[in-house]
Design a protein around this motif. Sequence first.
Motif, short mmCIF file in Angstrom:
data_model
loop_
_atom_site.label_atom_id
_atom_site.label_comp_id
_atom_site.label_asym_id
_atom_site.label_seq_id
_atom_site.Cartn_x
_atom_site.Cartn_y
_atom_site.Cartn_z
N GLY A 1 0.64 -1.48 -0.12
CA GLY A 1 -0.38 0.11 0.31
C GLY A 1 1.04 1.08 0.10
N LEU A 2 0.82 1.40 -1.08
CA LEU A 2 1.47 3.24 -1.31
C LEU A 2 1.06 3.94 -1.22
CD1 LEU A 2 5.14 1.41 -3.47
CD2 LEU A 2 5.05 1.88 -1.07
N ALA A 3 0.31 4.31 -0.56
CA ALA A 3 -0.44 5.80 -0.36
C ALA A 3 0.27 6.27 0.30
CB ALA A 3 -1.90 6.11 -0.41
N ASN B 1 2.11 -2.92 -4.26
CA ASN B 1 1.12 -1.51 -4.82
C ASN B 1 0.23 -2.16 -5.79
OD1 ASN B 1 -0.32 1.38 -3.34
ND2 ASN B 1 -0.71 1.26 -5.49
N ARG B 2 -1.15 -2.01 -5.06
CA ARG B 2 -2.03 -2.86 -6.56
C ARG B 2 -1.73 -2.38 -7.61
NH1 ARG B 2 -7.95 -1.66 -5.74
NH2 ARG B 2 -7.23 0.61 -5.61
N THR B 3 -1.69 -1.02 -7.74
CA THR B 3 -1.39 -0.04 -9.11
C THR B 3 0.21 -0.07 -8.83
OG1 THR B 3 -2.68 0.79 -8.35
CG2 THR B 3 -1.77 1.71 -10.24
N ILE C 1 2.32 2.76 -9.82
CA ILE C 1 2.34 3.75 -8.33
C ILE C 1 3.84 3.64 -7.77
CG2 ILE C 1 2.02 3.96 -5.95
CD1 ILE C 1 -0.96 4.97 -6.95
N VAL D 1 -3.56 -0.57 3.86
CA VAL D 1 -4.35 0.20 2.30
C VAL D 1 -5.59 0.46 3.05
CG1 VAL D 1 -3.50 -1.90 1.15
CG2 VAL D 1 -5.51 -2.00 2.51
N LYS D 2 -6.74 1.10 1.99
CA LYS D 2 -7.21 2.27 2.97
C LYS D 2 -8.39 0.58 3.90
CE LYS D 2 -11.18 3.67 0.20
NZ LYS D 2 -11.73 4.98 1.06
N ALA E 1 -10.72 -3.50 1.29
CA ALA E 1 -9.63 -3.81 0.86
C ALA E 1 -8.57 -4.79 1.54
CB ALA E 1 -8.83 -2.40 0.37
N ASN F 1 -9.36 -8.09 0.98
CA ASN F 1 -8.88 -8.44 -0.13
C ASN F 1 -7.41 -8.53 -0.45
OD1 ASN F 1 -11.73 -8.41 -1.81
ND2 ASN F 1 -10.69 -6.04 -2.24
N VAL F 2 -6.35 -8.54 0.47
CA VAL F 2 -5.03 -8.36 -0.12
C VAL F 2 -4.73 -9.39 0.66
CG1 VAL F 2 -3.13 -7.15 0.63
CG2 VAL F 2 -4.51 -5.95 0.00
P1 2AM Z 1 -4.06 1.77 -4.92
O1 2AM Z 1 -2.70 2.51 -5.40
O2 2AM Z 1 -3.51 0.59 -6.30
O3 2AM Z 1 -5.34 2.44 -5.58
C1 2AM Z 1 -4.71 3.78 -0.24
O4 2AM Z 1 -5.57 3.66 -1.68
C2 2AM Z 1 -3.72 1.67 -0.46
O5 2AM Z 1 -5.48 1.21 -0.59
C3 2AM Z 1 -3.58 2.28 -1.88
O6 2AM Z 1 -2.50 1.57 -1.99
C4 2AM Z 1 -4.44 1.71 -2.68
O7 2AM Z 1 -4.10 0.77 -3.66
C5 2AM Z 1 -4.78 0.47 -1.79
N1 2AM Z 1 -5.79 -0.09 -2.20
C6 2AM Z 1 -6.73 0.49 -2.09
N2 2AM Z 1 -7.77 -0.85 -2.28
C7 2AM Z 1 -7.31 -2.34 -2.89
C8 2AM Z 1 -7.50 -3.06 -2.98
N3 2AM Z 1 -8.84 -2.87 -2.75
N4 2AM Z 1 -6.79 -3.92 -3.17
C9 2AM Z 1 -5.33 -3.56 -2.58
N5 2AM Z 1 -4.98 -2.65 -2.29
C10 2AM Z 1 -5.96 -1.36 -2.25
#
Ligand code: 2AM
Length: 469
Positions: free
Chosen positions: A9-11, A32-34, A37, A73-74, A78, A81-82
């Motif tokens: 989680g790299l926010a 990080n999912r995306t 980033i 992560v949020k 989320a 999911n992780v």
């Molecule tokens: P993201 O950059 O791919 O959106 C804060 O929102 C952090 O939580 C971000 O790093 C975000 O990744 C991650 N996040 C939010 N929803 C997620 C999910 N369903 N699975 C994985 N990471 C998630």
Amino acid sequence: MKSQIGLIGLAVMGRNFALNFSNKNIPISVYNRTSQITDDFIDTYSRSNLKGFISLQDFVNSLEKPRKILLIVKAGPAVDNVIQELIPLLDPNDTIIDCGNSYFKDTQARQKYLQEKEIQYIGMGISGGEEGALNGPSLMPGGEKEVVEKLLPLLEKVAAPSPTPCVAYMGNNGAGHYVKMIHNGIEYADMQLIAEIYHLGRKVFKMDNLTLSQLFEQFQKTELNSYLVEITAKILRTPDSTPDTFLVDKILDVAEAKGTGKWTVQEAVELDEMVPSIMAAISARSKSKEKRKRQELERKYKRDNKEQLLPSSNEINLLLQEAMLAAKILSYAQGIDLLQKASEVYQFDLNLSKIAKVWRGGCIIRSSLLNTIADHFEKSEQSLLFSPFFQERLQQCMGSLRKLIGIAQGNTIPVGSLSGALFYFDLNSTDNLPMNLIQAQRDYFGAHEFARTDRPGRFHYQWSENGNN
Ligand code: 2AM
């Protein structure tokens, strides 16, 4: 070389926390999912002890065993999911550490679920915002004691260093996230108390921003010394782009919130405790959103601002300082009463002195008062109201709190957190309450019975049959 720890989680909080580990020479892997980033982050911070991964499998493989993985992560789905994605990649005794603001009952359920899969689960509150995550936050880990204790040497390196490393084992069963929730509740009240003092200063005592900034700086030299007072003094003297204007005056008076404060109030109701200063802070933020309604009603209701005898200008500073100190002690007492009750109900076995010490540095509510609170709970398990030190302070300052609330009411300034503190104090320290009448009413309409002061037992009276229709 394998990394000692991983972070998902790299926010902004996650990025800064990862950099904190890297700065302390603790090799860390990030994911990080995306993936863009992750790429951008690694491009910006190219270091041998900070590795980014596009595949979760590669990320997991890059970690020393037993693995330790921080999730930032949020909060909410989320996290689940992780966890689901991680389960097939982990081995028994690997540990997942959820650092978000998760609801403590979710943490309890996740811990139980993962125990069946022999994966360790820690719920860890983090406070300190972006800056704290980078330079040293306050950390509140909860879960199986042995698992947390193994992690502590690592966490001590990244936690706020002073006065002592701001991390300690909180307890099992979601205790880490529970303590963080209460921290946030106290933070809401602390912020609202400062805002009410500011409101009174501006509207009633006609102080300008710079004078108020100086007042808060003055507070910093007293027992009110805290991070929130420090930033308030700075905010109030921050200019806007045009001469003689201040940024704070240009900010729309509509406040936002994320939810942990609301959980604190719900918990207080659930556990028969009271947190009126926190409740008022939540209400103030919620109602602030109804800007239009407030404007319309202010126009409709003519304010009857009678000429009031105000304190002289050299008395005002002391009045504000004493009222704020009393209300601050009382709002901390509210949050801590709730922690004590929760410790019994959920068997967290909380150590309040340790909690106060963890809150002394790094976190948003860090303040010098926490030293005195830690000292009290070193010697006693009783509510803060029984502390001889706070008793003396309250005895000295309650008069100012009452007087200031009176002035606020006469001038139509809503001061819910100050008034909530007074309500908490008076309710807790009054021997004879009018509950005799409440019990009579309950017995009258519902035959709920009452106890008597002069003999034991439960009694019902035929109220209406005795000529009382
Ligand atoms: P993201 O950059 O791919 O959106 C804060 O929102 C952090 O939580 C971000 O790093 C975000 O990744 C991650 N996040 C939010 N929803 C997620 C999910 N369903 N699975 C994985 N990471 C998630």
